[in-house]
Design a protein around this motif. Sequence first.
Motif, PDB file in Angstrom:
ATOM      1  N   TYR A  33     -27.072  32.463  32.464  1.00 37.46           N
ATOM      2  CA  TYR A  33     -27.517  31.408  33.369  1.00 37.46           C
ATOM      3  C   TYR A  33     -26.889  30.059  32.984  1.00 37.46           C
ATOM      4  O   TYR A  33     -26.678  29.782  31.798  1.00 37.46           O
ATOM      5  N   TYR A  35     -28.005  26.025  33.561  1.00 41.60           N
ATOM      6  CA  TYR A  35     -29.008  25.076  34.001  1.00 41.60           C
ATOM      7  C   TYR A  35     -28.472  23.664  33.796  1.00 41.60           C
ATOM      8  O   TYR A  35     -27.703  23.397  32.879  1.00 41.60           O
ATOM      9  N   GLN A  37     -30.090  19.808  33.133  1.00 40.26           N
ATOM     10  CA  GLN A  37     -31.333  19.120  32.804  1.00 40.26           C
ATOM     11  C   GLN A  37     -31.081  17.626  32.667  1.00 40.26           C
ATOM     12  O   GLN A  37     -30.322  17.192  31.794  1.00 40.26           O
ATOM     13  N   PRO A  43     -35.462  21.963  33.236  1.00 39.85           N
ATOM     14  CA  PRO A  43     -34.165  22.571  33.543  1.00 39.85           C
ATOM     15  C   PRO A  43     -34.141  23.010  35.007  1.00 39.85           C
ATOM     16  O   PRO A  43     -35.117  23.516  35.547  1.00 39.85           O
ATOM     17  N   GLU A  44     -32.979  22.801  35.613  1.00 38.31           N
ATOM     18  CA  GLU A  44     -32.791  23.121  37.030  1.00 38.31           C
ATOM     19  C   GLU A  44     -31.712  24.203  37.121  1.00 38.31           C
ATOM     20  O   GLU A  44     -30.580  23.994  36.701  1.00 38.31           O
ATOM     21  N   LEU A  45     -32.086  25.351  37.656  1.00 33.87           N
ATOM     22  CA  LEU A  45     -31.150  26.469  37.712  1.00 33.87           C
ATOM     23  C   LEU A  45     -29.953  26.146  38.600  1.00 33.87           C
ATOM     24  O   LEU A  45     -30.098  25.612  39.704  1.00 33.87           O
TER      25      LEU A  45
ATOM     26  N   LYS B  96     -34.774  34.664  38.444  1.00 37.70           N
ATOM     27  CA  LYS B  96     -34.859  33.231  38.590  1.00 37.70           C
ATOM     28  C   LYS B  96     -36.149  32.697  38.006  1.00 37.70           C
ATOM     29  O   LYS B  96     -37.226  33.208  38.294  1.00 37.70           O
TER      30      LYS B  96
END
Lengths: 114, 109
Positions: A33, A35, A37, A43-45, B96
Amino acid sequence: DTEVTQTPKHLVMGMTNKKSLKCEQHMGHRAMYWYKQKAKKPPELMFVYSYEKLSINESVPSRFSPECPNSSLLNLHLHALQPEDSALYLCASSHPGQGINEQFFGPGTRLTVL
Amino acid sequence: GQQVMQIPQYQHVQEGEDFTTYCNSSTTLSNIQWYKQRPGGHPVFLIQLVKSGEVKKQKRLTFQFGEAKKNSSLHITATQTTDVGTYFCAGRNDYKLSFGAGTTVTVRA
């Protein structure tokens, strides 16, 4: 080895530069992943790779381009970024599937765009 | 899309006191995870809750998952200076994670 490594730790780049962030794990995780931040925010995917295939792109601008060369490596290619893209970029990995699949986060790359 | 709300945003605690942080989701969650991020650090996994009504304990930390699987809480007893940091809940849907805003904890000695 339960570590996710990220390089570089810090990066300063101009808006016309091209740079890449790198992430590596050797835990056999097949989900990785990216992210973003911002300070005092969660944290924002951005992207999810599952078995080396891009499975989720959270409508990220095309100036961010992810790449998963193999099951251990994840890159994020940066081009023509904006100052508002300055943030901490975190890589994480986990086992895919529905079991307990905690995400292991790397220490992050702190990016500053001038 | 899935949204996870978390309160309070900040918690200033006297050492030795207890506190609780709460998460609520707009949708039913398959499970919920909790992470802790120390100042200048990265998120570190604490626990995952899967079953309706589940309660798990880790020493002074007690985690609960609501009966409807839409809310969760983290309760810390006898707060210590080592508890400083930001605690995030994260609702999971497939691969997710949707993070709550986090509760940033400071401790007065």
